[in-house]
Write an enzyme that holds these catalytic residues in place. Structure first.
Site, PDB file in Angstrom:
ATOM      1  N   HIS A  90      41.345  43.630  37.033  1.00  0.00           N
ATOM      2  CA  HIS A  90      41.617  42.207  36.816  1.00  0.00           C
ATOM      3  C   HIS A  90      41.176  41.900  35.394  1.00  0.00           C
ATOM      4  O   HIS A  90      40.009  42.079  35.054  1.00  0.00           O
ATOM      5  CB  HIS A  90      40.871  41.325  37.822  1.00  0.00           C
ATOM      6  CG  HIS A  90      41.200  39.873  37.630  1.00  0.00           C
ATOM      7  ND1 HIS A  90      42.227  39.244  38.309  1.00  0.00           N
ATOM      8  CD2 HIS A  90      40.690  38.954  36.772  1.00  0.00           C
ATOM      9  CE1 HIS A  90      42.312  37.999  37.905  1.00  0.00           C
ATOM     10  NE2 HIS A  90      41.388  37.792  36.966  1.00  0.00           N
ATOM     11  N   CYS A  91      42.117  41.432  34.575  1.00  0.00           N
ATOM     12  CA  CYS A  91      41.812  41.202  33.160  1.00  0.00           C
ATOM     13  C   CYS A  91      41.667  39.704  32.885  1.00  0.00           C
ATOM     14  O   CYS A  91      42.662  38.972  32.963  1.00  0.00           O
ATOM     15  CB  CYS A  91      42.915  41.808  32.287  1.00  0.00           C
ATOM     16  SG  CYS A  91      42.583  41.551  30.542  1.00  0.00           S
ATOM     17  N   PRO A  92      40.453  39.220  32.542  1.00  0.00           N
ATOM     18  CA  PRO A  92      40.316  37.781  32.242  1.00  0.00           C
ATOM     19  C   PRO A  92      41.084  37.377  30.987  1.00  0.00           C
ATOM     20  O   PRO A  92      41.497  36.230  30.856  1.00  0.00           O
ATOM     21  CB  PRO A  92      38.803  37.598  32.057  1.00  0.00           C
ATOM     22  CG  PRO A  92      38.237  38.950  31.854  1.00  0.00           C
ATOM     23  CD  PRO A  92      39.168  39.938  32.469  1.00  0.00           C
ATOM     24  N   ASN A 100      44.889  37.514  34.860  1.00  0.00           N
ATOM     25  CA  ASN A 100      45.711  38.072  35.945  1.00  0.00           C
ATOM     26  C   ASN A 100      45.272  39.515  36.205  1.00  0.00           C
ATOM     27  O   ASN A 100      44.582  40.123  35.385  1.00  0.00           O
ATOM     28  CB  ASN A 100      47.186  38.057  35.522  1.00  0.00           C
ATOM     29  CG  ASN A 100      48.138  38.145  36.698  1.00  0.00           C
ATOM     30  OD1 ASN A 100      47.705  38.210  37.861  1.00  0.00           O
ATOM     31  ND2 ASN A 100      49.425  38.162  36.409  1.00  0.00           N
TER      32      ASN A 100
END
Ligand SMILES: [Zn+2]
Ligand SMILES: [Zn+2]
Length: 263
Positions: free
Chosen positions: A119-121, A125
């Site tokens: 999960h990439c801030p 997403n």
């Protein structure tokens, strides 16, 4: 439309756009605009190339953010009353869905994501089956834009800082001290950004080539060995073409669909 309402992720995305705007405006002001018309390089063409790179990077980032990364449908698995204490291993109890060994649950998205990498801030997403291509393109175009900025800064320094070639610059020589300060700021922020995206890009490409993901590596998920070409075609959505470099939609690969049903 797919969008994750996470304050940390939204903040990081706004931060990403602010850094991009800050660095690019400094590069244009300090490095590209001062190049005179009589120079070998036309400032207008330099700005157009730079804008195309930034536009492709920004668009890839935005599409990555609003694309469903491969969320599994919820409430598709119902547990019988007697089995409530011993659920089958390939079921997510939070999403109540069956999942294959490449599907992982994300606690931020609150969904099970197919081929979840992480999960990439920074894109607010998950990076998964349908948006890994956009994530890779975002990293790629920002890396190229950073390299381009460095080249422009070097050209500016080599042309305008030299006394003999100073007439090739439109900027008065008195302003060069301010330019130097702004150039250093652009170089520092751009340098940190460049290192960050290059490491991420290397990591993503090695995962794609080896048909694995960040989570699969952590969980030591057994991975099927496939050719590099098959892995790249699955991620970039088909045979090699210009569309590999454009943030277009990724269609589900037929062999992948069969693999999902069998699992
Ligand atoms: Zn789940
Ligand atoms: Zn997520």
């Amino acid at each position: 439309m797919w969008f994750i309402y996470d304050s940390c992720g939204i903040g990081c995305c706004v931060g990403t756009y602010c850094i991009m705007t800050f660095v690019s405006s400094l590069v244009i002001k300090v490095a590209i605009l001062p190049l005179g018309r009589e120079n070998y390089i036309s400032p207008s063409i330099c700005i157009i190339i730079y804008m195309i790179l930034l536009l492709l990077g920004g668009l890839s980032h935005f599409i990555c953010m609003i694309t469903d990364p491969g969320a599994m449908p919820r409430n598709t698995f119902h547990i019988a009353k007697d089995d409530i204490n011993k659920p089958p291993p390939q079921v997510c109890l939070r999403c109540r869905c069956e999942k294959s060994h490449r599907v992982h649950h994300c606690s931020v998205c609150e969904r099970c994501i197919d081929k979840m990498d992480h999960h990439c801030p920074w894109v607010n997403n998950c990076v998964g089956y349908y948006n890994q291509k956009h994530f890779v393109l975002f990293l790629f175009y920002i890396m190229v834009a950073c390299l381009y900025s460095f080249i422009m800064l070097i050209i500016r320094v080599s042309y305008c800082a030299s006394y003999k070639k100073a007439e090739l610059c439109t900027r008065p020589r008195e302003d060069t001290a301010l330019d130097l300060l702004l150039g250093m700021a652009a170089l520092f922020v751009g340098g940190v950004f460049f290192l960050f995206v290059t490491v991420m890009l290397y990591d993503q490409l090695s995962c794609i080539i080896n048909n694995t993901s960040g989570i699969d590596l952590l969980k030591k998920t057994p991975i099927e060995k496939r050719s590099v070409r098959t892995n790249l075609e699955e991620t970039f959505g088909g045979r090699f073409s210009i569309f590999w470099f454009l943030p277009t939609k990724v269609k589900r690969n037929l062999t992948r669909a069969v693999d999902m049903i069998e699992n």
